[in-house]
Enzyme design. Structure first.
Site, PDB file in Angstrom:
ATOM      1  N   ARG A  92      19.546   4.788   2.538  1.00  0.00           N
ATOM      2  CA  ARG A  92      20.640   4.715   1.573  1.00  0.00           C
ATOM      3  C   ARG A  92      21.538   5.942   1.686  1.00  0.00           C
ATOM      4  O   ARG A  92      22.746   5.860   1.596  1.00  0.00           O
ATOM      5  CB  ARG A  92      20.026   4.638   0.170  1.00  0.00           C
ATOM      6  N   GLU A 118      -0.641  -5.365   5.080  1.00  0.00           N
ATOM      7  CA  GLU A 118      -1.864  -4.637   4.707  1.00  0.00           C
ATOM      8  C   GLU A 118      -1.575  -3.486   3.739  1.00  0.00           C
ATOM      9  O   GLU A 118      -2.349  -3.225   2.807  1.00  0.00           O
ATOM     10  CB  GLU A 118      -2.531  -4.089   5.979  1.00  0.00           C
ATOM     11  N   VAL A 157      -1.423  -3.511  -0.485  1.00  0.00           N
ATOM     12  CA  VAL A 157      -2.543  -3.424  -1.429  1.00  0.00           C
ATOM     13  C   VAL A 157      -3.476  -2.293  -1.035  1.00  0.00           C
ATOM     14  O   VAL A 157      -4.041  -2.301   0.061  1.00  0.00           O
ATOM     15  CB  VAL A 157      -3.346  -4.745  -1.466  1.00  0.00           C
ATOM     16  N   GLY A 173      -3.102   0.934  -0.240  1.00  0.00           N
ATOM     17  CA  GLY A 173      -2.749   1.926   0.780  1.00  0.00           C
ATOM     18  C   GLY A 173      -3.461   1.756   2.102  1.00  0.00           C
ATOM     19  O   GLY A 173      -3.310   0.743   2.784  1.00  0.00           O
ATOM     20  N   ILE A 189      -6.574   1.331   2.784  1.00  0.00           N
ATOM     21  CA  ILE A 189      -7.841   0.578   2.828  1.00  0.00           C
ATOM     22  C   ILE A 189      -7.635  -0.790   3.460  1.00  0.00           C
ATOM     23  O   ILE A 189      -6.804  -1.570   2.986  1.00  0.00           O
ATOM     24  CB  ILE A 189      -8.424   0.386   1.408  1.00  0.00           C
ATOM     25  N   GLY A 223       3.510  12.279  -4.343  1.00  0.00           N
ATOM     26  CA  GLY A 223       4.030  11.082  -3.659  1.00  0.00           C
ATOM     27  C   GLY A 223       3.251   9.822  -3.950  1.00  0.00           C
ATOM     28  O   GLY A 223       3.425   8.816  -3.271  1.00  0.00           O
ATOM     29  N   LYS A 263      -0.565  -6.123  -7.051  1.00  0.00           N
ATOM     30  CA  LYS A 263      -1.665  -6.115  -6.072  1.00  0.00           C
ATOM     31  C   LYS A 263      -2.728  -7.154  -6.449  1.00  0.00           C
ATOM     32  O   LYS A 263      -3.282  -7.825  -5.578  1.00  0.00           O
ATOM     33  CB  LYS A 263      -2.273  -4.711  -6.003  1.00  0.00           C
ATOM     34  N   GLY A 306       0.161   7.316  -1.040  1.00  0.00           N
ATOM     35  CA  GLY A 306       0.592   8.482  -0.275  1.00  0.00           C
ATOM     36  C   GLY A 306       1.165   8.065   1.069  1.00  0.00           C
ATOM     37  O   GLY A 306       0.830   7.004   1.603  1.00  0.00           O
TER      38      GLY A 306
END
Ligand code: NDP
Ligand code: HSE
Length: 430
Positions: A48, A131, A134, A136, A138, A189, A207, A306
């Site tokens: 942006r 992936e 949901v 991060g 994992i 973050g 999620k 993060g």
């Protein structure tokens, strides 16, 4: 055999997640090439604010015209890490129309309009991988979509929002105030641009919708998910949980009904026993339990938010999509054949912790107990403490339908001897 012509990648968004995606694509270029079987080349980065300094990114790649980038016609994969509904939705469908597959971390969009996006991907013969949407880093979407595709999942229970887990953990362990803990989560973050999405439970609800849809092979939208955030959780709730040998977590719970004919999905704060594995999930970590008929209980644990952890999941999808592309195939699409309806929250059965302020005089406890009995809610334990004619009454129930509990609370509020309902919290994980 290694292909020398690179696969072209367009990156939409270069914020917390996008900047890490670009960094890993650059620093791990050789490994990615070897794993995919062809080099991947970042050919454009849509943002942006073009004047922002972006370390490690060739300024010539920066554009504010995301639409032109996805319409180039020579892009193999578009990575969408802008977030929100629009322009992300239009950019993704335009990418499909112009030959690209898509990797997205956008849970808000997938939980709102996932079915239409999957349909567009299928219509054009492209991949849609998400992936990172949901929990991060994992691996959870792929295990549910692929590894457990031969099993029957009955329940998904977990901590899927890093920001709120960070806040509750800080409040519990260091006595930090809510605002102080939220500021720290934002600086790290973890929080969304607008932290309302985190603290009011919208992020976790999105999620939960995605997880329920994949786990039960049906369609669940964010609007189907019962949602309560953590803004009402008080220090007194946390202290009360401690007295019960519990801690408070914001949980996402997706369940198949006992008769298998419907599903429920909900997000709310809940007390869980300190002995439960989810109780030891600290800071911004996420953890999800999946209960499947044949597999039994599986637990997925790791960093749920993060830049770098989320980029790890995005890059994993990028490799998978590029491999599919080179093989001339696509991965699994939407599986929603069961068409199971989503039942309302009133039908959910669980236990409750209710804290009441009452008059401390003879007969009050009996009155309160009668209201519970009239609504068919069975009491497990009662604890009373008080002085000077006022008392605090903490009632923990056995399992009861949510509708019965709501009726009980409404009736309790009408008693003259009940000065107020200080808090109601579900008790899970026992
Ligand atoms: P940020 O707000 O940090 O970054 C968003 C990026 O998108 C910025 O680079 C911004 O540009 C760009 N952007 C915004 N609007 C436009 C537009 N109209 N056209 C082109 N570019 C635009 O978000 P995050 O990186 O945190 O999140 C990205 C996605 O990843 C979201 O869907 C989020 O839910 C998801 N996610 C985030 C996680 C996290 O821990 N942060 C974890 C898991 C998923 P500019 O830089 O110029 O402002
Ligand atoms: N804001 C989200 C969280 C990012 O705190 O979990 C990961 O989706």
């Amino acid at each position: 055999m290694m292909r020398t012509r690179p696969l072209k990648v367009a990156l939409l968004g270069c914020g917390v997640v996008g900047s890490e995606v670009a960094r890993i694509m650059t620093t791990h270029a050789d490994d990615l090439t070897a794993r995919i079987g062809a080099p991947v080349e970042l050919v454009g980065v849509a943002v942006r604010q073009p004047s922002k300094v972006r370390a490690g990114i060739d300024p010539a790649l920066i554009t504010t015209d995301a639409t032109a980038l996805v319409k180039r016609g020579d892009i193999d994969v578009v990575i969408e890490v802008i977030g929100g509904i629009e322009p992300a939705r239009t950019l993704i469908t335009t990418a499909f129309e112009h030959g690209a597959s898509v990797v997205s971390a956008n849970k808000a969009l997938l939980a709102e309009d996932g079915a239409a996006l999957h349909a567009a991907a299928e219509e054009h013969g492209r991949d849609l991988y998400y992936e990172a949407a949901v929990a991060g880093a994992i691996p959870l979407v792929r295990p549910l979509r692929e590894s457990l595709a031969g099993d029957k999942v009955n329940r998904v229970l977990g901590i899927v929002n890093g920001t709120t887990n960070f806040i509750l953990d800080k409040m519990d362990s260091s006595g930090a105030g809510y605002s102080e803990a939220l500021d720290e989560a934002t600086a790290l973050g973890y929080a969304e641009a607008d932290p309302t999405a985190d603290v009011e439970g919208f992020d976790a609800a999105a999620k939960a919708a995605i997880l329920a849809g994949i786990a039960f092979h049906t369609r669940v939208k964010i609007g189907d998910v019962h949602r309560e955030g953590l803004t009402e959780v008080t220090a007194a709730d946390i202290a009360s949980a401690k007295r019960m040998g519990c801690t408070v977590k914001l949980l996402a719970i997706c369940e198949r009904a006992a008769d298998g004919q419907s599903v429920t999905a909900r997000v709310h704060p809940a007390m869980i026993p300190l002995t439960h594995p989810l109780a030891s999930v600290r800071e911004a970590y996420n953890a999800v339990f999946v209960e499947a008929e044949a597999a039994g209980q599986l637990m997925f644990y790791g960093p749920g938010a993060g830049g770098a952890p989320t980029a790890s999941a995005v890059l994993g999808d990028l490799v998978a999509v590029c491999r599919n592309k080179l093989g001339g195939s696509t991965g699994p699409g939407e599986s929603a054949y069961t068409r199971l309806p989503v039942s309302p929250m009133g039908e959910v059965v669980t236990r409750y912790h209710i804290s009441l302020d009452v008059a401390d005089k003879p007969g009050v406890l009996a009155q309160v107990a009668t209201v519970f009995a009239e609504h068919d809610v069975s009491i497990d334990t009662v604890r009373q403490s008080g002085k000077d004619g006022e008392a605090s009454l903490v009632v923990v129930t056995h399992r009861a339908p949510d509708a019965a509990l709501s009726g009980t609370v409404a009736a309790l509020r009408k008693l003259d001897t009940v000065r107020g309902v200080a808090s109601i919290m579900r008790v899970e994980g026992e």
